[in-house]
Design an enzyme around this catalytic site. Structure first.
Site, PDB file in Angstrom:
ATOM      1  N   SER A   1       2.710   2.800  -0.277  1.00 24.50           N
ATOM      2  CA  SER A   1       1.785   1.831   0.486  1.00 24.50           C
ATOM      3  C   SER A   1       0.936   2.483   1.444  1.00 24.50           C
ATOM      4  O   SER A   1       1.259   3.416   2.124  1.00 24.50           O
ATOM      5  CB  SER A   1       2.567   0.812   1.471  1.00 24.50           C
TER       6      SER A   1
ATOM      7  N   TYR B   1       8.677  -1.357   7.689  1.00 19.76           N
ATOM      8  CA  TYR B   1       8.152  -1.356   6.508  1.00 19.76           C
ATOM      9  C   TYR B   1       7.316  -0.014   6.216  1.00 19.76           C
ATOM     10  O   TYR B   1       7.455   0.746   5.367  1.00 19.76           O
ATOM     11  CB  TYR B   1       7.508  -2.703   6.246  1.00 19.76           C
TER      12      TYR B   1
END
Ligand code: NAP
Length: 250
Positions: free
Chosen positions: A145, A159
């Site tokens: 990501s 995350y």
């Protein structure tokens, strides 16, 4: 591309994984659509692929559990044949929070779902693909990501850090298995239109943030799928240990 063209895509029932499953199937791959609990959406992806004449199976398995990963890969050995590509796509996000309010349970859930899962799937894939073990090589594409670069302050550092681990896994494993005929690369999507933002507690997050994206919009799952497919294909045959950013310029 391997002649057998068999791919496992983790978390392929929805979002980026679902778009990737459809793209690989339309290019002649036999596709394993893995999911954790939403059988309805996984079955809808399978029906769409079958309707286009593609070949696929759905396999429920929580890829954060080693015995379930072993069952997932054994099922593919039996039903689809020799694995040529693994896409480590499954991932989760928790509600937006500052670090001071995060519990150990939350942090551990993120790490086991986003990091341990990819390690376990890589382990099973490498066992099957390694030339020294009788395999014929293969490709692993990890889904990281843009959060690994931004750190996601005030939203989800846990995350973001899990995706930093995916970047490091990509680099280390790519070198470890390069001589085994296995390439390992990674895509790093930015803001993509999927259910994940609702899991973070803000379904309209992309609408709030799109003006800071140079391209002035969020991405579509299909745009990420194209990059994953390119990294899995022979068109990227000299690329390993690399990161492909798909974040609209962010
Ligand atoms: P999504 O729409 O929420 O879909 C997630 C998929 O992962 C679902 O199919 C889910 O299964 C599956 N899954 C989650 N945990 C699993 C587990 N332990 N075992 C097996 N399957 C599991 O997510 P997405 O937005 O497409 O995200 C896909 C990947 O892209 C993730 O790694 C995410 O971190 C990454 N990413 C997304 C964005 C974005 O803006 N959307 C940006 C950067 C990176 P069920 O359907 O059964 O629940």
């Amino acid at each position: 591309m391997s002649s057998e063209k068999v791919v496992i895509i983790t978390g392929a029932g929805r979002g980026i994984g679902a778009a990737t499953a459809k793209l690989f199937a339309s290019n002649g791959f036999s596709v394993c659509i893995n999911y954790k609990s939403n059988s309805q959406s996984a079955n809808e992806v399978a029906e769409a692929i079958t309707a286009q004449g593609g070949r696929c199976i759905t396999v429920q398995a929580d890829v954060s559990c080693e015995d379930e990963v072993i069952r997932l890969f054994s099922t593919v050995d039996e039903k689809l044949g020799r694995l040529s590509v693994l896409v480590n796509n499954a991932g989760i996000l928790k509600k937006q929070s500052r670090l001071v309010d995060m519990t150990a349970d939350r942090i551990n859930a993120i790490l086991v779902n986003n990091v341990t899962s990819s390690f376990l799937c890589c382990k099973e894939a490498v066992k099957r693909m390694s030339i020294s073990q009788g395999g014929k090589g293969g490709v692993i594409v990890n889904v990281s990501s843009g959060a690994s670069r931004s750190g996601s302050p005030n939203e989800y550092i846990d995350y973001a850090a899990s995706k930093g681990a995916i970047d490091t896994l990509t680099k280390g494993l790519s070198i470890e298995v390069a001589a085994e005929g296995i390439r390992v690369n990674c895509v790093r999507p930015g803001l993509i239109h999927t259910d994940m933002h609702a899991d973070g507690g803000e379904p309209e997050r992309i609408a709030r943030l799109k003006t800071i994206i140079p391209l002035q919009r969020g991405g579509q799952p299909e745009e990420v799928a194209e990059a994953i497919y390119w990294l899995a294909s022979d068109k990227s045959s000299f690329s390993t240990g690399n990161y492909l950013d798909l974040a609209g310029g962010l």
